[in-house]
Structure formats: structure tokens, C-alpha cells
Motif scaffolding. Structure first.
Motif, PDB file in Angstrom:
ATOM      1  N   VAL A 136      -7.877  -0.999   2.386  1.00  0.00           N
ATOM      2  CA  VAL A 136      -8.905  -0.129   2.974  1.00  0.00           C
ATOM      3  C   VAL A 136     -10.053  -1.005   3.466  1.00  0.00           C
ATOM      4  N   ALA A 137     -10.368  -0.901   4.744  1.00  0.00           N
ATOM      5  CA  ALA A 137     -11.474  -1.671   5.319  1.00  0.00           C
ATOM      6  C   ALA A 137     -12.305  -0.761   6.202  1.00  0.00           C
ATOM      7  N   SER A 138     -13.590  -0.804   5.974  1.00  0.00           N
ATOM      8  CA  SER A 138     -14.507   0.063   6.705  1.00  0.00           C
ATOM      9  C   SER A 138     -15.291  -0.726   7.739  1.00  0.00           C
ATOM     10  N   ALA A 139     -15.565  -0.081   8.848  1.00  0.00           N
ATOM     11  CA  ALA A 139     -16.443  -0.661   9.866  1.00  0.00           C
ATOM     12  C   ALA A 139     -17.909  -0.445   9.494  1.00  0.00           C
ATOM     13  N   HIS A 140     -18.169   0.269   8.399  1.00  0.00           N
ATOM     14  CA  HIS A 140     -19.518   0.551   7.890  1.00  0.00           C
ATOM     15  C   HIS A 140     -20.397   1.251   8.913  1.00  0.00           C
ATOM     16  N   ARG A 141     -19.790   2.215   9.624  1.00  0.00           N
ATOM     17  CA  ARG A 141     -20.549   2.986  10.613  1.00  0.00           C
ATOM     18  C   ARG A 141     -20.769   4.423  10.163  1.00  0.00           C
ATOM     19  N   HIS A 142     -20.097   4.821   9.106  1.00  0.00           N
ATOM     20  CA  HIS A 142     -20.159   6.230   8.687  1.00  0.00           C
ATOM     21  C   HIS A 142     -19.982   6.300   7.180  1.00  0.00           C
ATOM     22  N   ARG A 143     -21.005   6.743   6.499  1.00  0.00           N
ATOM     23  CA  ARG A 143     -20.887   6.919   5.050  1.00  0.00           C
ATOM     24  C   ARG A 143     -19.858   8.000   4.757  1.00  0.00           C
ATOM     25  N   GLY A 144     -18.984   7.713   3.806  1.00  0.00           N
ATOM     26  CA  GLY A 144     -18.003   8.704   3.397  1.00  0.00           C
ATOM     27  C   GLY A 144     -16.654   8.580   4.076  1.00  0.00           C
ATOM     28  N   ALA A 145     -16.492   7.634   5.000  1.00  0.00           N
ATOM     29  CA  ALA A 145     -15.213   7.511   5.703  1.00  0.00           C
ATOM     30  C   ALA A 145     -14.096   7.118   4.743  1.00  0.00           C
ATOM     31  N   ALA A 146     -14.358   6.205   3.809  1.00  0.00           N
ATOM     32  CA  ALA A 146     -13.320   5.809   2.845  1.00  0.00           C
ATOM     33  C   ALA A 146     -12.925   6.996   1.968  1.00  0.00           C
ATOM     34  N   SER A 147     -13.889   7.797   1.567  1.00  0.00           N
ATOM     35  CA  SER A 147     -13.597   8.996   0.765  1.00  0.00           C
ATOM     36  C   SER A 147     -12.747   9.980   1.566  1.00  0.00           C
ATOM     37  N   TYR A 148     -13.053  10.108   2.851  1.00  0.00           N
ATOM     38  CA  TYR A 148     -12.260  10.979   3.715  1.00  0.00           C
ATOM     39  C   TYR A 148     -10.813  10.494   3.760  1.00  0.00           C
ATOM     40  N   CYS A 149     -10.620   9.184   3.865  1.00  0.00           N
ATOM     41  CA  CYS A 149      -9.269   8.613   3.895  1.00  0.00           C
ATOM     42  C   CYS A 149      -8.529   8.902   2.594  1.00  0.00           C
ATOM     43  N   MET A 150      -9.216   8.767   1.467  1.00  0.00           N
ATOM     44  CA  MET A 150      -8.587   9.050   0.171  1.00  0.00           C
ATOM     45  C   MET A 150      -8.180  10.518   0.073  1.00  0.00           C
ATOM     46  N   SER A 151      -9.035  11.405   0.533  1.00  0.00           N
ATOM     47  CA  SER A 151      -8.705  12.841   0.523  1.00  0.00           C
ATOM     48  C   SER A 151      -7.498  13.121   1.414  1.00  0.00           C
ATOM     49  N   TRP A 152      -7.453  12.482   2.577  1.00  0.00           N
ATOM     50  CA  TRP A 152      -6.324  12.649   3.482  1.00  0.00           C
ATOM     51  C   TRP A 152      -5.036  12.195   2.804  1.00  0.00           C
ATOM     52  N   CYS A 153      -5.082  11.047   2.143  1.00  0.00           N
ATOM     53  CA  CYS A 153      -3.889  10.544   1.444  1.00  0.00           C
ATOM     54  C   CYS A 153      -3.432  11.529   0.368  1.00  0.00           C
TER      55      CYS A 153
END
Length: 165
Positions: free
Chosen positions: A97-114
Motif C-alpha cells: 500500500v502506497a499513498s500519494a498523500h493527497r487525500h486523508r483516508g484513501a488507505a482506509s478506503y482501500c482497506m474497506s474496498w478489499c
């Protein structure tokens, strides 16, 4: 609005840049060893794309997060030390998991999608990756123990299981 899509070969330069920025962020936040200067290698990313296991979280046309996701066995997860997995049912795996750090919560969104794809998800992270550990715990993952990668390096193992109603 955030969306998830499979990555394509033409996304590779953008993906490489996201991982480069993620490695820099890791070094700056006290985690210089997890990915070093070159992980994940381009060949691995190409393989993820070819297998259909590489995904991008997008906001419109802007890439926010890249990650690898698949359902199946992960050899590194066969043995766990100092703990146990929550279950031995089939599971999804979230890696890189790697973030562009442009949007807080994007990694959490990815986890929810998974979790929507498969209700039993395993993930691991480096002991020094405190931001990822906090993200996993905030998203309801349970620390399960220590696993070892093929090269012998240790990782903290987490799992989340959606309750069946």
C-alpha cells in the motif's frame, strides 16, 4: 468521489512515482528499512499488473493510492510466531500500500474496498511503520503475531474478519 480500478501497463510511470514518494515518506517518518531505496522493484509491479492484482484508488483522474490485492494463499502467512491468525478460512491479501498523500483516508478506503471483495483480510507491515499500524488498528484490524518474509525479515501480521449475520 473515490473509486478503485485495476492498474494498466500505461500507469506504470505514475505508480513508480507513488512508490518513490512513499519510500521518501517512510524514511522521513522513521521507517527507512521497510522498502529501502528500490522496493517494490519494477518487475514485481509489472507482474502484479499482469496478474490483475494491482489497483489504484482514484479521485476523479487523480491517483491517490496504489496497492496489491488478491484472494489466495500467501506463503509468508503459513507460519506465524508469537500469536495466531484469527482463523484459517480462505482470505484476501493486501500488500504494498502506497499513498500519494493527497487525500486523508484513501488507505482506509482501500482497506474497506478489499473487505467488500472478501470478508477475511490479512496484511502485514514493518515494525517501524507506525502510520500503517495506526491505520490498520483504526480500521478494525487485529494484531495477530509475527510472520517472516522469504528473505527472513520479520513483519507484524494483522487480520480482519467481517462478522457474518
Amino acid at each position: 468521489m473515490l473509486t478503485i480500478r485495476k492498474t494498466r501497463e500505461e500507469d506504470l510511470p505514475m505508480i513508480l512515482k507513488i512508490y518513490e514518494n512513499a519510500r521518501l515518506f517512510m524514511r522521513q517518518s522513521g521507517n527507512p528499512d521497510q522498502w529501502g531505496d528500490s522496493y517494490p522493484p519494477e518487475e514485481m509491479l509489472r507482474e502484479d499488473i499482469a496478474k490483475g492484482q494491482s489497483y489504484l484508488c482514484m479521485e476523479g483522474e487523480e491517483p491517490l493510492t496504489v496497492f496489491c490485492y488478491f484472494v489466495g494463499e500467501d506463503d509468508s502467512y503459513r507460519r506465524i510466531s508469537n500469536g495466531t491468525w484469527l482463523n484459517e478460512e480462505p482470505y484476501g491479501v493486501l500488500h504494498r500500500v502506497a499513498s500519494a498523500h493527497r487525500h486523508r483516508g484513501a488507505a482506509s478506503y482501500c482497506m474497506s474496498w478489499c473487505m467488500e471483495q472478501h470478508p477475511n483480510l490479512r496484511v502485514d507491515t514493518h515494525r517501524d511503520n507506525l502510520p500503517m499500524q495506526r491505520c490498520l488498528e483504526a480500521n478494525g484490524f487485529t494484531y495477530c503475531g509475527v510472520i517472516y518474509l522469504e528473505d527472513g525479515s520479520e513483519r507484524l501480521a494483522y487480520q480482519k474478519v467481517e462478522k457474518k449475520e
